[in-house]
Design a protein around this motif. Sequence first.
Motif, mmCIF file in Angstrom:
data_model
loop_
_atom_site.group_PDB
_atom_site.id
_atom_site.type_symbol
_atom_site.label_atom_id
_atom_site.label_comp_id
_atom_site.label_asym_id
_atom_site.label_seq_id
_atom_site.Cartn_x
_atom_site.Cartn_y
_atom_site.Cartn_z
ATOM 1 N N ALA A 1 -2.642 8.584 -4.236
ATOM 2 C CA ALA A 1 -2.425 9.060 -2.869
ATOM 3 C C ALA A 1 -3.438 8.453 -1.915
ATOM 4 O O ALA A 1 -3.116 8.047 -0.802
ATOM 5 C CB ALA A 1 -2.520 10.589 -2.837
ATOM 6 N N ARG B 1 -2.420 5.059 -1.020
ATOM 7 C CA ARG B 1 -1.270 5.050 -0.112
ATOM 8 C C ARG B 1 -1.696 5.300 1.323
ATOM 9 O O ARG B 1 -0.969 4.994 2.252
ATOM 10 C CB ARG B 1 -0.234 6.089 -0.561
ATOM 11 C CG ARG B 1 0.606 5.604 -1.739
ATOM 12 C CD ARG B 1 1.854 6.451 -1.931
ATOM 13 N NE ARG B 1 1.569 7.830 -2.321
ATOM 14 C CZ ARG B 1 1.401 8.224 -3.581
ATOM 15 N NH1 ARG B 1 1.486 7.339 -4.560
ATOM 16 N NH2 ARG B 1 1.140 9.477 -3.852
ATOM 17 N N GLY C 1 0.815 -1.215 0.000
ATOM 18 C CA GLY C 1 0.000 0.000 0.000
ATOM 19 C C GLY C 1 0.848 1.265 0.000
ATOM 20 O O GLY C 1 0.491 2.267 -0.617
ATOM 21 N N LEU C 2 2.023 1.214 0.666
ATOM 22 C CA LEU C 2 2.877 2.412 0.729
ATOM 23 C C LEU C 2 3.411 2.789 -0.643
ATOM 24 O O LEU C 2 3.774 3.940 -0.878
ATOM 25 C CB LEU C 2 4.028 2.160 1.706
ATOM 26 C CG LEU C 2 3.612 2.149 3.176
ATOM 27 C CD1 LEU C 2 4.783 1.766 4.053
ATOM 28 C CD2 LEU C 2 3.056 3.503 3.588
ATOM 29 N N ARG C 3 3.448 1.810 -1.575
ATOM 30 C CA ARG C 3 3.969 2.125 -2.910
ATOM 31 C C ARG C 3 2.853 2.196 -3.944
ATOM 32 O O ARG C 3 3.096 2.133 -5.137
ATOM 33 C CB ARG C 3 4.979 1.044 -3.316
ATOM 34 C CG ARG C 3 6.265 1.119 -2.529
ATOM 35 C CD ARG C 3 7.227 0.059 -2.959
ATOM 36 N NE ARG C 3 6.637 -1.280 -2.768
ATOM 37 C CZ ARG C 3 7.217 -2.404 -3.148
ATOM 38 N NH1 ARG C 3 8.371 -2.368 -3.748
ATOM 39 N NH2 ARG C 3 6.628 -3.571 -2.928
ATOM 40 N N TYR C 4 1.570 2.261 -3.497
ATOM 41 C CA TYR C 4 0.448 2.281 -4.437
ATOM 42 C C TYR C 4 0.469 3.571 -5.243
ATOM 43 O O TYR C 4 1.002 4.591 -4.783
ATOM 44 C CB TYR C 4 -0.861 2.147 -3.663
ATOM 45 C CG TYR C 4 -2.025 1.754 -4.533
ATOM 46 C CD1 TYR C 4 -2.122 0.473 -5.053
ATOM 47 C CD2 TYR C 4 -3.017 2.673 -4.854
ATOM 48 C CE1 TYR C 4 -3.173 0.121 -5.850
ATOM 49 C CE2 TYR C 4 -4.080 2.320 -5.661
ATOM 50 C CZ TYR C 4 -4.156 1.043 -6.160
ATOM 51 O OH TYR C 4 -5.195 0.704 -6.963
ATOM 52 N N TYR C 5 -0.134 3.547 -6.467
ATOM 53 C CA TYR C 5 0.050 4.685 -7.378
ATOM 54 C C TYR C 5 -0.902 5.844 -7.156
ATOM 55 O O TYR C 5 -0.764 6.877 -7.794
ATOM 56 C CB TYR C 5 0.004 4.231 -8.840
ATOM 57 C CG TYR C 5 -1.330 3.713 -9.331
ATOM 58 C CD1 TYR C 5 -2.276 4.597 -9.859
ATOM 59 C CD2 TYR C 5 -1.633 2.361 -9.282
ATOM 60 C CE1 TYR C 5 -3.490 4.127 -10.317
ATOM 61 C CE2 TYR C 5 -2.841 1.892 -9.734
ATOM 62 C CZ TYR C 5 -3.756 2.779 -10.252
ATOM 63 O OH TYR C 5 -4.962 2.321 -10.699
ATOM 64 N N PRO D 1 -2.416 0.948 3.619
ATOM 65 C CA PRO D 1 -1.651 0.711 4.848
ATOM 66 C C PRO D 1 -2.525 0.683 6.093
ATOM 67 O O PRO D 1 -2.250 -0.098 7.016
ATOM 68 C CB PRO D 1 -0.689 1.897 4.890
ATOM 69 C CG PRO D 1 -0.552 2.322 3.491
ATOM 70 C CD PRO D 1 -1.887 2.094 2.863
#
Lengths: 166, 401
Positions: free
Chosen positions: B311, B314, B305-309, B318
């Motif tokens: 905002a 993101r 989730g921290l690297r999802y495209y 998480p």
Amino acid sequence: MNVETILFFILAAAALGGAVNLIAQTHPIHSALSLIVVMVALAGIYLLLGAELLAAVQIIVYAGAIMVLFVFIIMLLNAGVEERTAISRAATWVGLPFGVILTVVLGWRIAFSQAPAHTGPGVDMVRASRELSQMLFTSYVFPFELTSILILVAILGAVVLAKRDF
Amino acid sequence: MSDFLSANAGILIALIKVVVVVLVLLTAVAYITWFERKVVAHMQSRWGPERVGPHGLLQPLADGAKFLFKEDPTPAGIDRFVYFLAPFLALSLSLSTIAVIPLGPGQIEIFGRRTWLSVAELNISLLVVFAITALSVYGVALAGWASNSKYPLLGGLRSSAQMLSYELSLTMSVVGIVLLTNTFSLRDIVDDQRGGLLHWFVFPQIVGFACFFISALAETNRVPFDLPEAETELVAGFHTEYASFKFAMFFMAEYAAMVTVSFMVAVLFFGGYFSPFPDTSEFHWTFYLPTAGAVISGVLLLIHGLRYYTAFGRVVLPVIGAALVGLGIVCALPGVIGFVQGPFWLIAKVATVLFVYVWTRGTLPRFRYDQLMGFGWKFLLPLSLANVLITSLIVALRPAQ
């Protein structure tokens, strides 16, 4: 008045209302639906009496299988609204008096019945269904098998009618 | 207040259980549509829902809002009463089956009263399930008839015939289990499968299981038996003339029936709420499996989730991941760990069965109508009857315990 009595009156009203509606409706599908209401309400009354197996069988066999076939056939034939005809003479002179007599006799018997009202669960369900099955296959095996043969003959008749060239 | 509580505790507990189960079931139904679309999409090398929320997680919500606000035209020449009755019947019947399914072992305490972990505890629960299944054909048949249109009528007729035919083998395939356990109570059936994987009825009743699963696919109108709504022939079958929320009710009814059938498969053949491991001390570590599963998937989701495209993703993914980790840690607490075992294994089994359902949809083509009827009457019914015969023979010859 406890919950069971209230439930009984609701179910009885549903059954009676359904039965009257079954005759009053002019469209076969509506009549069939009323009959389903009657059967489900009866199943509820069986449940109140503690006859759980009977209630389940009532819904599975009558409401779930036989009435589905009724509805299916009515849909398949695309039956329309029934035509009202004048009431026949036999019905007026024989049917009505006998209907009244039957109602009076039944009502009289019930109103002055000395037998205690049997309500409430308390029957061991597993034992009850086992005893029922044992009775079906021992004491009542002949009528049971006879009924099966009757149904088989009816099925064969239906197949023969369906296969016939018109 | 406390007098009122203690006097009506039974009714209150029942109400609470009903509300909780219905809310959970409806949410589950909404997210099963998402799950199905995602899984089928990935099987077909597509993305599936992706735009509404991260990984399309808010798609069910958007669909629900769309159903509520859509125009709802009523076709001309319909039978009004039956037209409105049909979706109501379909949904209420398929939601009510879940009431008799045991969701966990033992009893819990609410308001000082012990109560079973199921909405209704009956000793004929198996028969109740079949009674409700037997009635559920009306929703479909009446919807088809009341719409006053050719395609729904044909769809309704097909489905009544199909559901009637497959109900026979559905019921017959369970008789083997009833013979083995001598009971109609789903809880007793589950309790007979205590003691791990080898005690599950799927092994002695493998034929019964096959018959049950295939008939259940047909009974819930799923691929490859979704003839009632074969869109290439019948537009949308029985619900062609329904729009807006009435259509949504049929849709929810179908998925709720799917959930119920998955519960039935888990309860009847896969040991219900029991763990697949034997109930001995060297398998005590399996009690931490719910925690392990939740923590591992939570951590993976957090990292992903921290690297999802987007905002939004993101933030949301998480948070869900962290919530899963928290849930996992709660599941390991001494007071909770014993309690979560039953529901965890039951839900795991149900999820597996649901996945197989979706997998089947992604894999198999649809039957032709005559093949469907031939298969049901000439193969499945004799097979389940033979299963009943052989099982009763074994039960009769087996030495009495």
